[in-house]
Write a protein that holds these residues in place. Structure first.
Motif, mmCIF file in Angstrom:
data_model
loop_
_atom_site.group_PDB
_atom_site.id
_atom_site.type_symbol
_atom_site.label_atom_id
_atom_site.label_comp_id
_atom_site.label_asym_id
_atom_site.label_seq_id
_atom_site.Cartn_x
_atom_site.Cartn_y
_atom_site.Cartn_z
ATOM 1 N N ALA A 1 8.425 -14.752 135.826
ATOM 2 C CA ALA A 1 9.040 -15.212 136.567
ATOM 3 C C ALA A 1 8.185 -15.273 137.710
ATOM 4 C CB ALA A 1 10.502 -15.621 136.545
ATOM 5 N N ASP A 2 8.071 -16.071 138.624
ATOM 6 C CA ASP A 2 7.165 -15.547 140.628
ATOM 7 C C ASP A 2 8.791 -14.920 141.542
ATOM 8 O OD1 ASP A 2 8.402 -17.830 140.533
ATOM 9 O OD2 ASP A 2 6.773 -18.865 141.981
ATOM 10 N N GLN A 3 9.725 -15.638 141.143
ATOM 11 C CA GLN A 3 10.947 -14.881 142.088
ATOM 12 C C GLN A 3 11.857 -14.068 141.195
ATOM 13 O OE1 GLN A 3 12.772 -18.795 142.387
ATOM 14 N NE2 GLN A 3 12.252 -18.721 144.114
ATOM 15 N N PRO A 4 12.455 -12.757 142.314
ATOM 16 C CA PRO A 4 13.378 -11.912 141.790
ATOM 17 C C PRO A 4 14.194 -12.928 140.908
ATOM 18 C CG PRO A 4 13.309 -12.541 144.112
ATOM 19 C CD PRO A 4 12.532 -12.764 143.556
ATOM 20 N N ALA A 5 15.283 -11.566 139.721
ATOM 21 C CA ALA A 5 16.166 -12.461 138.787
ATOM 22 C C ALA A 5 17.460 -12.541 140.118
ATOM 23 C CB ALA A 5 16.260 -11.788 137.773
ATOM 24 N N ILE A 6 17.972 -13.446 139.390
ATOM 25 C CA ILE A 6 19.790 -13.718 139.606
ATOM 26 C C ILE A 6 20.636 -13.425 138.439
ATOM 27 C CG2 ILE A 6 21.571 -14.399 141.078
ATOM 28 C CD1 ILE A 6 19.024 -15.041 142.250
ATOM 29 N N VAL A 7 21.556 -12.095 137.880
ATOM 30 C CA VAL A 7 22.024 -12.396 137.033
ATOM 31 C C VAL A 7 23.873 -11.936 137.635
ATOM 32 C CG1 VAL A 7 19.963 -11.525 135.871
ATOM 33 C CG2 VAL A 7 22.414 -10.070 135.728
ATOM 34 N N GLN A 8 24.316 -12.883 136.555
ATOM 35 C CA GLN A 8 25.908 -12.649 136.145
ATOM 36 C C GLN A 8 26.547 -11.650 135.666
ATOM 37 O OE1 GLN A 8 28.061 -15.532 135.413
ATOM 38 N NE2 GLN A 8 29.947 -14.548 134.808
ATOM 39 N N ILE A 9 26.487 -10.130 135.385
ATOM 40 C CA ILE A 9 26.952 -8.789 134.237
ATOM 41 C C ILE A 9 28.477 -9.894 133.620
ATOM 42 C CG2 ILE A 9 27.665 -6.948 133.575
ATOM 43 C CD1 ILE A 9 24.820 -7.304 134.945
ATOM 44 N N THR A 10 27.809 -9.736 132.255
ATOM 45 C CA THR A 10 29.637 -10.859 131.271
ATOM 46 C C THR A 10 30.329 -9.247 131.456
ATOM 47 O OG1 THR A 10 28.200 -9.605 129.395
ATOM 48 C CG2 THR A 10 27.823 -11.537 130.323
ATOM 49 N N SER A 11 31.653 -10.128 131.582
ATOM 50 C CA SER A 11 32.598 -9.812 131.530
ATOM 51 C C SER A 11 33.257 -8.773 130.204
ATOM 52 C CB SER A 11 33.570 -10.459 131.544
ATOM 53 O OG SER A 11 33.929 -11.191 130.673
ATOM 54 N N SER A 12 33.995 -7.713 130.122
ATOM 55 C CA SER A 12 34.527 -7.131 128.698
ATOM 56 C C SER A 12 34.817 -7.759 127.856
ATOM 57 C CB SER A 12 35.760 -5.865 129.512
ATOM 58 O OG SER A 12 37.156 -6.610 129.942
ATOM 59 N N PHE A 13 35.492 -9.266 127.988
ATOM 60 C CA PHE A 13 35.541 -10.070 126.945
ATOM 61 C C PHE A 13 34.739 -10.884 126.502
ATOM 62 C CE2 PHE A 13 39.307 -9.238 130.457
ATOM 63 C CZ PHE A 13 39.916 -9.181 129.752
ATOM 64 N N GLY A 14 33.263 -11.014 126.994
ATOM 65 C CA GLY A 14 32.315 -11.233 126.956
ATOM 66 C C GLY A 14 32.514 -12.620 126.665
ATOM 67 N N VAL A 15 33.130 -13.290 127.737
ATOM 68 C CA VAL A 15 32.978 -15.084 127.958
ATOM 69 C C VAL A 15 32.222 -15.280 129.280
ATOM 70 C CG1 VAL A 15 35.094 -16.813 129.195
ATOM 71 C CG2 VAL A 15 35.723 -15.075 127.860
ATOM 72 N N ALA A 16 31.588 -16.498 129.482
ATOM 73 C CA ALA A 16 30.122 -16.341 129.712
ATOM 74 C C ALA A 16 30.754 -18.087 130.675
ATOM 75 C CB ALA A 16 29.263 -17.802 129.173
ATOM 76 N N GLN A 17 31.130 -17.513 131.857
ATOM 77 C CA GLN A 17 32.016 -18.362 132.761
ATOM 78 C C GLN A 17 31.136 -19.520 134.373
ATOM 79 O OE1 GLN A 17 35.014 -15.836 134.924
ATOM 80 N NE2 GLN A 17 36.363 -15.645 132.940
#
Length: 614
Positions: A131-147
């Motif tokens: 990828a030519d752009q730096p990453a943007i990520v969401q850390i999953t919660s302790s419940f593992g729910v992808a919000q």
């Protein structure tokens, strides 16, 4: 032989066959792998690659696991003395400097065996995704729910335990404190300090999200604030508000992004990620460092010997023949002169005359937590005696690479963290480029805004004075100080050890880079002392820090309109040297990086620094 003895012999033979068969199939299988943050690698920087292996046999496995560059264009990374119980599963983290097109393999060697089992990191014939752009990520919660599906999700167990492989991560989105281990908490905080952007949703300065004590620096009661070179931003809305448009507008800072943009190739520039093409900042960093160590010949003595030699041959040989009249004496004298001066020229002109084993480097030091710095260091190792050299730095969690496409020896390798040691074979009077990154227990403290005004149009900084908060940490030997705002570069003037004052700019960064890298190279190609050669590396180091690797990168480069980046260039110290008894001849430059958010309104105050501006 009795029937009973024959029966037990058969049973014993069967057991031996079963055991040998089980031993033969005792191996590790790669059952999963995680590339970078979103299963994509960022070229020209260090990336984390996690491979998950399983012992599929019924016996314990002990040995080493390696990450190998198939084309031998980088050091083999070794995870030594790995023990995995029968059926056990282990994640192994490697930090690798990735160049576009690198073909990586995983090698596994059981203790006591010479055979190396090799498997490709990617399917046969396929390139690793980049990828030519730096990453943007969401850390999953302790419940593992992808919000929030608008950015890739990252499970807490895959977050690194060190900041050394996190240069390709721009921003992290969270709604609750991540469920990290202590080492991951430290790496997370270091990442924010060194320039990361943390977005906390469902929180505000009045009701901030509470972090554990190890992340106490994130508990400040503000809606947004700087932390080191990084930034913490709170959003009252929940993380569901972080839509695709929000991410592009507020984090990527792109006005709009079309489907055509998404489908566009990563780069159409054939030199976009080529570390060896002439304009590459990586090449421009290593080239002057290599030229610093050169034989310091005594040319006056060499010319003098050459003149004397010619005079002894003629007319000396001619006059001797006429005076003695014996050709045997004349020929003997000429042969003696040739032998004597051959030894003299060999002694005076050979390599090693005035040369010593040495290490020259340029380091980019970004802030980290607890008064430390995260370092990316470009070095050149020169030796006068051939052999295998063990190279290590005082840095924590150091990792090593050539940083170039240079083919390395088959026996060259780097031991994985936390041992962090490089073994490299170097012939006599030869050099090797070495790129390393890690954490050093050294910094120059922080800078704070003391005075600031916008220009009349409100587009560029007018007056800017930065206070040096901890003058006792300030380096004794400052070489130069620069600032970058938008796409322009400025000089800054130190006011004793109290403040930095911004001077006017007349140059765009692209022009500055071209003039310093190309003009200085041609001007000093055959000349230039140590200081001139070190000065050639500064523009390239700044370009590397800003991730500019192609003509397109330079043309499109511009910092966010409310951010200014400060570069303080100082003479290096022992915190950046090769450790052990390698050589006392070590010299370098350290570029300390600070980044600040500029206010929307003018800031004025009465101080000696402000008066100095006048």
């Amino acid at each position: 032989m009795s029937k009973s003895r024959l029966f037990f012999s058969q049973i014993l033979a069967l057991c031996l066959v079963v055991c040998s068969t089980a031993s033969a199939v005792a191996q590790l299988n790669v059952i999963d792998r995680k590339l970078g943050w979103d299963n994509k690698l960022r070229p020209n920087t260090f990336n984390q690659i996690v491979i998950v292996v399983q012992n599929s046999s019924g016996t314990a496995w002990k040995g080493d696991v390696r990450l190998i560059n198939r084309d031998k264009q980088d050091f083999t990374l070794v995870e030594p003395s790995l023990f995995i119980e029968p059926g056990g599963i282990r994640p192994i983290s490697f930090i690798v400097f990735y160049r576009d097109g690198d073909d990586l393999m995983i090698g596994m060697r059981k203790e006591g065996e010479r055979r190396l089992d090799v498997t490709n990191l990617e399917s046969e014939g396929e390139l690793l995704p980049i990828a030519d752009q730096p990453a943007i990520v969401q850390i999953t919660s302790s419940f593992g729910v992808a919000q929030n599906p608008s950015v890739p999700l990252l499970e807490p167990e895959y977050f690194p335990t060190t900041v050394t492989g996190m240069a390709g991560l721009q921003a992290v989105l969270i709604e609750e404190a991540p469920d990290f281990q202590p080492a991951q908490n430290a790496a997370f905080l270091d990442w924010v300090y060194q320039g990361g952007e943390l977005h906390i949703f469902g929180s505000s300065g009045a009701e901030p999200l509470e972090f554990p004590p190890t992340l106490a620096d994130l508990n400040q009661p503000f809606d947004s604030y700087d932390l080191g070179a990084g930034r913490v931003i709170r959003h009252k809305e929940g993380i569901g508000s972080a839509t695709r448009d929000f991410v592009e507008r507020e984090i990527r800072r792109v006005s709009s992004r079309t489907e055509e943009d998404e489908n566009e190739e990563v780069s159409n520039d054939p030199y976009a990620y080529d570390n060896n093409y002439y304009g590459s900042p990586i090449t421009a960093l290593f080239r002057p460092l290599q030229r610093i160590t050169r034989p310091e010949h005594n040319w006056a003595l060499i010319y003098f010997l050459a003149i004397v030699y010619l005079l002894l041959i003629f007319p000396g040989g001619y006059l001797l023949g006429r005076f003695k009249g014996d050709y045997r004496i004349t020929y003997g004298a000429i042969i003696g002169v040739v032998l004597l001066f051959s030894l003299a020229f060999d002694l005076v002109g050979r390599r090693g005359y005035g040369e010593v084993t040495s290490y020259n480097y340029v380091a980019i030091a970004r802030p980290a937590s607890n008064g430390r710095s995260q370092v990316s260091q470009f070095g050149n190792v020169f030796v006068t005696a051939g052999g295998t050299y063990e190279i290590s730095h005082v840095e924590d969690n150091a990792v090593y690479s050539t940083g170039t496409d240079l083919v390395v020896g088959g026996g060259d390798y780097a031991v994985n963290r936390p041992i962090s040691e490089l073994a490299v074979d170097i012939p006599a009077f030869s050099d090797r480029p070495v790129l390393n990154t890690g954490i050093v227990d050294s910094s120059i403290g922080s800078l704070s805004l003391q005075k600031f005004t916008w220009d009349e149009a409100g587009d560029y900084p007018g007056d800017l004075v930065l206070k040096i908060d901890e003058p006792e940490k300030w380096p004794n030997e400052i070489v130069e100080t620069r600032a970058v705002y938008g796409n322009r570069i400025y000089r800054m003037q130190p006011n004793k050890n109290e403040s930095l004052i911004l001077l006017r700019s007349t140059e765009q960064f692209h022009d500055y880079y071209n003039s310093h890298v190309f003009r200085d190279y041609y001007a000093n190609q055959s000349h230039g002392d140590r200081e001139q050669l070190f000065s050639q590396t500064i523009a390239a180091a700044l370009a590397y820090d800003m991730r500019l690797f192609s003509e397109k990168d330079f043309e499109e480069f511009e910092l966010p309109p409310n951010r200014i980046r400060i570069y303080i260039v100082a003479v290096g110290n022992e915190a950046f040297h090769v450790g052990g008894d390698f050589s006392p001849q070590q010299d370098g430059r350290v570029i300390y990086v600070h980044e600040l958010t500029l206010p929307t309104e003018n800031v004025t105050e009465d101080s000696s620094a402000a008066e100095a501006v006048e």
